[in-house]
Write an enzyme that holds these catalytic residues in place. Sequence first.
Site, PDB file in Angstrom:
ATOM      1  N   TYR A  84       0.947  -0.998  -0.015  1.00  0.00           N
ATOM      2  CA  TYR A  84       0.092   0.111  -0.045  1.00  0.00           C
ATOM      3  C   TYR A  84       0.825   1.543  -0.099  1.00  0.00           C
ATOM      4  CZ  TYR A  84      -4.372  -2.395   0.165  1.00  0.00           C
ATOM      5  OH  TYR A  84      -5.423  -3.290  -0.347  1.00  0.00           O
ATOM      6  N   ARG A  87       1.915   1.623  -3.501  1.00  0.00           N
ATOM      7  CA  ARG A  87       0.725   2.196  -4.454  1.00  0.00           C
ATOM      8  C   ARG A  87       0.467   3.838  -3.933  1.00  0.00           C
ATOM      9  NH1 ARG A  87      -3.980  -1.372  -3.640  1.00  0.00           N
ATOM     10  NH2 ARG A  87      -5.084   0.003  -4.833  1.00  0.00           N
ATOM     11  N   GLN A 119     -15.308   2.948  -7.966  1.00  0.00           N
ATOM     12  CA  GLN A 119     -14.538   1.859  -7.220  1.00  0.00           C
ATOM     13  C   GLN A 119     -12.930   2.293  -6.895  1.00  0.00           C
ATOM     14  OE1 GLN A 119     -15.991  -2.178  -8.737  1.00  0.00           O
ATOM     15  NE2 GLN A 119     -15.899  -0.832 -10.788  1.00  0.00           N
ATOM     16  N   ASN A 120     -12.438   3.093  -7.594  1.00  0.00           N
ATOM     17  CA  ASN A 120     -11.149   3.570  -7.321  1.00  0.00           C
ATOM     18  C   ASN A 120     -11.040   4.189  -6.208  1.00  0.00           C
ATOM     19  OD1 ASN A 120     -10.960   2.740  -9.857  1.00  0.00           O
ATOM     20  ND2 ASN A 120     -10.981   4.731 -10.905  1.00  0.00           N
ATOM     21  N   VAL A 121      -9.729   3.948  -5.552  1.00  0.00           N
ATOM     22  CA  VAL A 121      -9.309   4.479  -4.333  1.00  0.00           C
ATOM     23  C   VAL A 121      -8.191   5.474  -4.405  1.00  0.00           C
ATOM     24  CG1 VAL A 121      -9.829   2.434  -3.177  1.00  0.00           C
ATOM     25  CG2 VAL A 121      -7.444   2.587  -3.854  1.00  0.00           C
ATOM     26  N   HIS A 137     -15.201   1.983  -2.451  1.00  0.00           N
ATOM     27  CA  HIS A 137     -14.032   1.136  -1.867  1.00  0.00           C
ATOM     28  C   HIS A 137     -12.914   1.884  -0.828  1.00  0.00           C
ATOM     29  CE1 HIS A 137     -14.914  -1.947  -5.384  1.00  0.00           C
ATOM     30  NE2 HIS A 137     -15.968  -2.004  -4.214  1.00  0.00           N
ATOM     31  N   CYS A 169      -1.805   0.011  22.867  1.00  0.00           N
ATOM     32  CA  CYS A 169      -2.422  -1.113  22.957  1.00  0.00           C
ATOM     33  C   CYS A 169      -1.950  -2.199  21.753  1.00  0.00           C
ATOM     34  CB  CYS A 169      -3.834  -1.047  22.732  1.00  0.00           C
ATOM     35  SG  CYS A 169      -4.522  -0.290  21.125  1.00  0.00           S
ATOM     36  N   THR A 207     -14.130  -0.678 -15.982  1.00  0.00           N
ATOM     37  CA  THR A 207     -14.376  -1.875 -15.113  1.00  0.00           C
ATOM     38  C   THR A 207     -14.601  -3.093 -15.493  1.00  0.00           C
ATOM     39  OG1 THR A 207     -15.445  -2.325 -12.942  1.00  0.00           O
ATOM     40  CG2 THR A 207     -16.842  -1.145 -14.383  1.00  0.00           C
ATOM     41  N   SER A 208     -14.012  -4.071 -15.114  1.00  0.00           N
ATOM     42  CA  SER A 208     -14.455  -5.607 -15.503  1.00  0.00           C
ATOM     43  C   SER A 208     -15.674  -5.996 -15.124  1.00  0.00           C
ATOM     44  CB  SER A 208     -13.434  -6.434 -14.796  1.00  0.00           C
ATOM     45  OG  SER A 208     -13.355  -6.381 -13.628  1.00  0.00           O
TER      46      SER A 208
HETATM   47  C1  BJW Z   1      -9.641   0.235 -19.273  1.00  0.00           C
HETATM   48  C2  BJW Z   1      -8.482   0.943 -19.980  1.00  0.00           C
HETATM   49  C3  BJW Z   1      -8.564   2.169 -20.461  1.00  0.00           C
HETATM   50  C4  BJW Z   1      -8.106  -1.083 -19.062  1.00  0.00           C
HETATM   51  N1  BJW Z   1      -9.988   2.747 -20.474  1.00  0.00           N
HETATM   52  N2  BJW Z   1     -11.032   0.939 -19.605  1.00  0.00           N
HETATM   53  C5  BJW Z   1     -22.131 -11.531  -5.537  1.00  0.00           C
HETATM   54  C6  BJW Z   1     -21.639 -12.217  -6.289  1.00  0.00           C
HETATM   55  C7  BJW Z   1     -20.437 -12.938  -6.163  1.00  0.00           C
HETATM   56  C8  BJW Z   1     -19.509 -12.407  -5.244  1.00  0.00           C
HETATM   57  C9  BJW Z   1     -20.024 -11.191  -4.436  1.00  0.00           C
HETATM   58  C10 BJW Z   1     -21.130 -10.861  -4.514  1.00  0.00           C
HETATM   59  N3  BJW Z   1     -21.381  -9.910  -3.347  1.00  0.00           N
HETATM   60  C11 BJW Z   1     -20.160  -9.865  -2.717  1.00  0.00           C
HETATM   61  C12 BJW Z   1     -19.197 -10.738  -3.162  1.00  0.00           C
HETATM   62  C13 BJW Z   1     -17.961 -10.998  -2.781  1.00  0.00           C
HETATM   63  C14 BJW Z   1     -16.688  -9.931  -3.229  1.00  0.00           C
HETATM   64  C15 BJW Z   1     -16.781 -10.098  -4.845  1.00  0.00           C
HETATM   65  O1  BJW Z   1     -17.445  -9.314  -5.627  1.00  0.00           O
HETATM   66  N4  BJW Z   1     -16.101 -11.116  -5.303  1.00  0.00           N
HETATM   67  C16 BJW Z   1     -15.841 -11.318  -6.708  1.00  0.00           C
HETATM   68  C17 BJW Z   1     -14.490 -10.898  -7.118  1.00  0.00           C
HETATM   69  C18 BJW Z   1     -16.298 -12.583  -7.101  1.00  0.00           C
HETATM   70  N5  BJW Z   1     -17.378  -8.746  -2.795  1.00  0.00           N
HETATM   71  C19 BJW Z   1     -17.002  -8.320  -1.655  1.00  0.00           C
HETATM   72  O2  BJW Z   1     -16.512  -8.876  -0.911  1.00  0.00           O
HETATM   73  C20 BJW Z   1     -17.267  -6.736  -1.196  1.00  0.00           C
HETATM   74  N6  BJW Z   1     -17.974  -6.689  -0.182  1.00  0.00           N
HETATM   75  C21 BJW Z   1     -19.217  -7.100   0.108  1.00  0.00           C
HETATM   76  O3  BJW Z   1     -19.815  -7.701  -0.809  1.00  0.00           O
HETATM   77  O4  BJW Z   1     -19.629  -6.978   1.483  1.00  0.00           O
HETATM   78  C22 BJW Z   1     -20.847  -7.731   1.906  1.00  0.00           C
HETATM   79  C23 BJW Z   1     -20.064  -9.027   2.543  1.00  0.00           C
HETATM   80  C24 BJW Z   1     -19.781  -8.785   3.953  1.00  0.00           C
HETATM   81  C25 BJW Z   1     -19.310 -10.107   4.519  1.00  0.00           C
HETATM   82  C26 BJW Z   1     -19.224 -11.263   3.696  1.00  0.00           C
HETATM   83  C27 BJW Z   1     -19.926 -11.463   2.262  1.00  0.00           C
HETATM   84  C28 BJW Z   1     -20.417 -10.112   1.657  1.00  0.00           C
HETATM   85  C29 BJW Z   1     -16.145  -6.089  -1.437  1.00  0.00           C
HETATM   86  C30 BJW Z   1     -15.324  -5.704  -2.601  1.00  0.00           C
HETATM   87  C31 BJW Z   1     -13.992  -4.942  -2.152  1.00  0.00           C
HETATM   88  C32 BJW Z   1     -13.229  -4.741  -3.443  1.00  0.00           C
HETATM   89  N7  BJW Z   1     -11.812  -4.284  -3.143  1.00  0.00           N
HETATM   90  C33 BJW Z   1     -10.930  -4.223  -4.084  1.00  0.00           C
HETATM   91  C34 BJW Z   1      -9.694  -3.667  -3.347  1.00  0.00           C
HETATM   92  C35 BJW Z   1      -9.653  -2.186  -2.964  1.00  0.00           C
HETATM   93  C36 BJW Z   1      -8.657  -1.725  -2.095  1.00  0.00           C
HETATM   94  C37 BJW Z   1      -7.304  -1.625  -2.974  1.00  0.00           C
HETATM   95  O5  BJW Z   1      -7.289  -0.790  -3.780  1.00  0.00           O
HETATM   96  O6  BJW Z   1      -6.331  -2.069  -2.627  1.00  0.00           O
HETATM   97  O7  BJW Z   1     -11.167  -2.992  -5.035  1.00  0.00           O
HETATM   98  S1  BJW Z   1     -10.634  -5.475  -5.200  1.00  0.00           S
HETATM   99  C38 BJW Z   1     -10.436  -4.479  -6.675  1.00  0.00           C
HETATM  100  O8  BJW Z   1     -11.417  -4.840  -7.482  1.00  0.00           O
HETATM  101  C39 BJW Z   1     -10.526  -3.080  -6.207  1.00  0.00           C
HETATM  102  C40 BJW Z   1     -11.445  -2.620  -7.281  1.00  0.00           C
HETATM  103  O9  BJW Z   1     -12.200  -1.460  -6.992  1.00  0.00           O
HETATM  104  C41 BJW Z   1     -12.335  -3.794  -7.604  1.00  0.00           C
HETATM  105  C42 BJW Z   1     -13.143  -3.768  -9.003  1.00  0.00           C
HETATM  106  O10 BJW Z   1     -12.018  -3.806 -10.157  1.00  0.00           O
HETATM  107  P1  BJW Z   1     -12.004  -2.824 -11.437  1.00  0.00           P
HETATM  108  O11 BJW Z   1     -12.004  -1.442 -11.112  1.00  0.00           O
HETATM  109  O12 BJW Z   1     -13.298  -3.213 -12.168  1.00  0.00           O
HETATM  110  O13 BJW Z   1     -10.641  -3.157 -11.956  1.00  0.00           O
HETATM  111  P2  BJW Z   1     -10.279  -4.292 -12.915  1.00  0.00           P
HETATM  112  O14 BJW Z   1      -8.875  -4.704 -13.119  1.00  0.00           O
HETATM  113  O15 BJW Z   1     -11.045  -5.750 -12.659  1.00  0.00           O
HETATM  114  O16 BJW Z   1     -10.726  -3.946 -14.461  1.00  0.00           O
HETATM  115  C43 BJW Z   1     -10.166  -2.961 -15.158  1.00  0.00           C
HETATM  116  C44 BJW Z   1     -10.935  -2.690 -16.276  1.00  0.00           C
HETATM  117  O17 BJW Z   1     -10.174  -1.704 -17.008  1.00  0.00           O
HETATM  118  C45 BJW Z   1     -10.736  -3.753 -17.324  1.00  0.00           C
HETATM  119  O18 BJW Z   1     -12.189  -4.330 -17.725  1.00  0.00           O
HETATM  120  C46 BJW Z   1     -10.010  -3.365 -18.575  1.00  0.00           C
HETATM  121  O19 BJW Z   1     -10.470  -3.712 -19.740  1.00  0.00           O
HETATM  122  C47 BJW Z   1     -10.373  -1.813 -18.314  1.00  0.00           C
HETATM  123  N8  BJW Z   1      -9.259  -0.916 -18.930  1.00  0.00           N
HETATM  124  N9  BJW Z   1      -7.275   0.056 -19.900  1.00  0.00           N
HETATM  125  C48 BJW Z   1     -11.001   2.027 -20.188  1.00  0.00           C
HETATM  126  N10 BJW Z   1      -7.539   2.785 -21.022  1.00  0.00           N
END
Ligand code: BJW
Length: 261
Positions: A84, A87, A119-121, A137, A169, A207-208
């Site tokens: 972190y 980053r 979703q970006n941090v 997020h 603590c 976003t994916s």
């Molecule tokens: C371009 C480009 C260009 C490239 N121009 N585009 C329902 C179904 C299944 C699972 C779940 C569900 N509900 C909940 C879940 C579990 C889980 C989840 O979703 N899992 C799946 C992966 C299966 N979700 C959670 O756990 C969430 N919490 C929750 O649901 O709480 C309730 C709960 C509590 C207790 C128990 C159970 C449930 C929390 C999710 C937290 C995600 N955290 C992260 C890390 C954040 C901190 C950090 O930054 O370190 O968030 S993971 C990561 O993924 C980050 C992102 O915000 C997030 C999304 O990713 P994003 O932004 O889509 O990026 P990529 O890389 O996936 O995609 C990039 C895209 O850009 C691609 O499409 C490229 O093509 C494109 N691209 N160049 C435009 N130039």
Amino acid sequence: MTNNIPTGPQAGCATTMALVRQWLAQAQGRHKGLAVLTGAGVSAESGVPTFRDDSTGYWARFRPEDMASEAGYRRDPQHVWRWYEYRRELVRNVQPNAGHLALAQWVQRHPAGMTLITQNVDGLHQKAGSPDVLCLHGELLKNRWLNHRCAQCDLAHPAAGEPPYCPACGNLVRPAVVWFGESLPQGIWAEAEQAAQNCTLMLVVGTSGAVYPAAGLAQIARQAGARVVVINPRPTELDAMAHALLHGPSAELLPQLLCED
Ligand code: BJW
């Protein structure tokens, strides 16, 4: 809404852009008519890695369960903290790109016309000048405590360490981001859900669509009657439910779509 709406997704051509611009014109006349959901791809052209891109995404080098979960942090806090910190240093040194700026300029022309949900941090929407960004997020540059805080836990003055800790603590400082299995900030999620329900157009950018509940906002918008447009150079998990697809990088497509000349 126009009558000549296609029923299936239309892939990025000039006529699709023209159609989406029509939907945008309709949305901009309404309070919060436009909702925008962004992901890591919107910052890719600023030099911030995405998560799931094949060779360049973070998850090509790290396991999400190690780096983005509370259990992973408890197992090896130093390793995760250093990631972190790396980053944080990166995002302090990058600038918003033309996509972030196009969104910020649009909302300056249409105050109260847009809800920007990210979703970006990385804080780049805010750095570009977008107000009231809903950060689903969390925020990379902020910290919080890992465990319940004691009376002496003071985020402004932790003991130095990797990670810093409470000298009273032993509580560890952690980044104020949302890891897997953690709930999204309740008030922010409620506002995002409401925006999805009330908009007439939702742009889903860079976003994916793999992570929930964030990705579910597109479905909420569609079910409530909004047009949903995916902007991405590659296929996403939300393409099948979108009314239109604009294929390309967001730093090119957002300025084309949002500029008014
Ligand atoms: C371009 C480009 C260009 C490239 N121009 N585009 C329902 C179904 C299944 C699972 C779940 C569900 N509900 C909940 C879940 C579990 C889980 C989840 O979703 N899992 C799946 C992966 C299966 N979700 C959670 O756990 C969430 N919490 C929750 O649901 O709480 C309730 C709960 C509590 C207790 C128990 C159970 C449930 C929390 C999710 C937290 C995600 N955290 C992260 C890390 C954040 C901190 C950090 O930054 O370190 O968030 S993971 C990561 O993924 C980050 C992102 O915000 C997030 C999304 O990713 P994003 O932004 O889509 O990026 P990529 O890389 O996936 O995609 C990039 C895209 O850009 C691609 O499409 C490229 O093509 C494109 N691209 N160049 C435009 N130039």
